[in-house]
Structures are given as structure tokens and as C-alpha cells.
Design a protein around this motif. Structure first.
Motif, PDB file in Angstrom:
ATOM      1  N   LYS A   8       0.840  -1.200   0.000  1.00 29.28           N
ATOM      2  CA  LYS A   8       0.000   0.000   0.000  1.00 29.28           C
ATOM      3  C   LYS A   8       0.876   1.252   0.000  1.00 29.28           C
ATOM      4  CE  LYS A   8      -3.337   2.337   3.036  1.00 29.28           C
ATOM      5  NZ  LYS A   8      -4.160   2.193   4.248  1.00 29.28           N
ATOM      6  N   LEU A  12       0.812   4.107  -2.888  1.00 27.70           N
ATOM      7  CA  LEU A  12       0.481   5.509  -2.676  1.00 27.70           C
ATOM      8  C   LEU A  12       1.633   6.416  -3.067  1.00 27.70           C
ATOM      9  CD1 LEU A  12      -1.403   5.293   0.734  1.00 27.70           C
ATOM     10  CD2 LEU A  12      -2.379   5.632  -1.537  1.00 27.70           C
ATOM     11  N   TYR A 168      -8.434   3.300  -4.266  1.00 26.54           N
ATOM     12  CA  TYR A 168      -8.530   4.524  -3.480  1.00 26.54           C
ATOM     13  C   TYR A 168      -9.416   5.602  -4.108  1.00 26.54           C
ATOM     14  CZ  TYR A 168      -5.175   2.409  -0.400  1.00 26.54           C
ATOM     15  OH  TYR A 168      -4.567   1.549   0.478  1.00 26.54           O
ATOM     16  N   GLY A 173     -12.341   2.370  -0.773  1.00 23.15           N
ATOM     17  CA  GLY A 173     -11.001   2.910  -0.589  1.00 23.15           C
ATOM     18  C   GLY A 173     -11.003   4.263   0.076  1.00 23.15           C
ATOM     19  N   ILE A 177      -9.073   5.174   3.855  1.00 29.70           N
ATOM     20  CA  ILE A 177      -8.132   6.221   4.269  1.00 29.70           C
ATOM     21  C   ILE A 177      -8.825   7.285   5.121  1.00 29.70           C
ATOM     22  CG2 ILE A 177      -6.575   5.880   2.334  1.00 29.70           C
ATOM     23  CD1 ILE A 177      -7.846   8.219   0.924  1.00 29.70           C
TER      24      ILE A 177
END
Length: 211
Positions: A8, A12, A168, A173, A177
Motif C-alpha cells: 500500500k 500511494l 482509493y 477505498g 483512508i
């Protein structure tokens, strides 16, 4: 650090690099745009419908894509996996939306199957979980990968970026976050300290923001 967190973090860090701008794949709009419900222009809606009706991945390829997505972002206690968020369907659409990535994607899937046949005598999707993870570990970390695995590294970077982008930007997603976006609040008027500073006085009623 858990595998999910490691992949992850890499995802990102390189978020959107492989996906890139889609403008080049979108045809020029008509002289007089025609709006349709949802804020889309008519030519955009028609193009999306056409792409949705087409198929890029074979069933076998889609199976492999789904497995890879869930290796990159598996389910955990907080949220579901990439496939549960609809990422394979997102990647299917993006292959048609950005056809320049079709050859790298299909070539990468073939490379993965060929490597598995050499090592385990079967394609990636038919390997055990341990075998799948073993091969992924050889290409998931660019700085640690051997030179002869460079094609696999490039392919996995592409897969990882598409998976991160799809996940995301999905409802799941975004919740993962904990993105809240703009939320309504309460306006209590100009603070007294500011009123005193400028020697003004306002007697404004409190206004409750409506979401």
C-alpha cells in the motif's frame, strides 16, 4: 510491516504514475456540447457506454488480474480487498480507455504465466498461494529485484498503480483512508477578539450550515 501495508505504501508513493492522464484517449468534443444527466456531455456518455460494452481481458486473464489485485490490497479488519471494491472491472475499463497500456498489460500477464510454468509447471492462477506470493516477491520491490526480472517489475508497477488508483477512488477505498471531504459546521459569527481589534460590533445570529 505487514505485506498489505508495504505494498500500500509503495502504491500511494507512486499513485497515478502508470495510469497517467486520460485526455489523449478521449476524442475531441463536438462544437456544441450536449449535456446529459450526471454532468456528463453526450459524447462522453456515448463513449463510456461503448467502452463498457467491449471486452479486453480473457476470462483467464481477468482471473489473474483479480488474484494480483487482492495480493496488492487484500482484505483486512478495516476494509475489503481490491476485488471487493471492484478494481478488476476498473482495470478492464482503463485498458479500453487508455489502449497504450494494453500491450504492457497483456505482455506482463503472459510473462507471469511463463515464469510460473518454468518454476511450477502451471500458470499463475493455478499455482498455490505460496507460489504466487513467492513470484510476486521477486518483482514487487524494484530495488531488490534481480536484473533478469525487469520485465516483471515493470508489469507489477503497472498493476500496482492501477490497483491503487481503482481502490482509493472507490467508495471502499475512500473510507479506508478515512477521507471525510467537506463537512457542514456551525458559524458562530465574527470572533469577539477580531471585533475588538477592528473596533466593530456585529450581532449576527448563529447560522446552522445545511449539508
Amino acid at each position: 510491516m505487514k505485506r498489505r501495508d508495504t505494498l500500500k505504501a509503495i502504491s500511494l508513493a507512486s499513485f497515478g504514475l502508470a495510469v497517467g492522464p486520460a485526455e489523449a484517449a478521449v476524442p475531441a468534443p463536438p462544437t456544441t456540447p450536449v449535456k446529459v444527466p450526471g454532468g456528463r456531455q453526450k459524447f462522453e456518455a456515448e463513449r463510456d457506454a461503448k467502452l463498457m460494452a467491449e471486452k479486453f481481458f480473457t476470462p483467464q486473464e481477468l482471473k489473474t488480474v483479480t488474484i494480483l489485485c487482492d495480493i496488492i490490497i487484500p482484505a483486512d479488519k478495516k476494509s475489503g480487498s481490491a476485488s471487493q471494491a471492484g478494481v478488476p472491472a476498473f482495470i478492464e475499463f482503463m485498458m479500453k480507455d487508455q489502449p497504450n497500456n494494453q500491450t504492457p498489460m497483456r505482455g506482463g500477464l503472459n510473462w507471469l504465466d511463463n515464469q510460473c510454468r518454468k518454476r511450477y509447471s502451471k500458470p499463475f492462477s493455478e499455482c498455490t498461494r505460496e507460489q504466487q506470493i513467492e513470484l510476486v516477491d521477486m518483482i514487487a520491490y524494484p530495488k531488490l529485484a534481480k536484473p533478469e526480472m525487469s520485465q516483471g517489475v515493470a508489469f507489477f508497477n503497472l498493476m500496482r498503480n492501477y490497483t491503487a488508483t481503482g481502490f482509493y477512488t472507490s467508495k471502499m477505498g475512500i473510507a479506508d483512508i478515512d477521507y471525510r471531504g467537506n463537512t457542514p459546521n456551525q458559524w458562530d459569527g465574527i470572533p469577539l477578539a477580531v471585533q475588538k481589534q477592528y473596533n466593530v460590533s456585529y450581532d449576527e445570529p448563529k447560522v446552522e450550515a445545511k449539508g
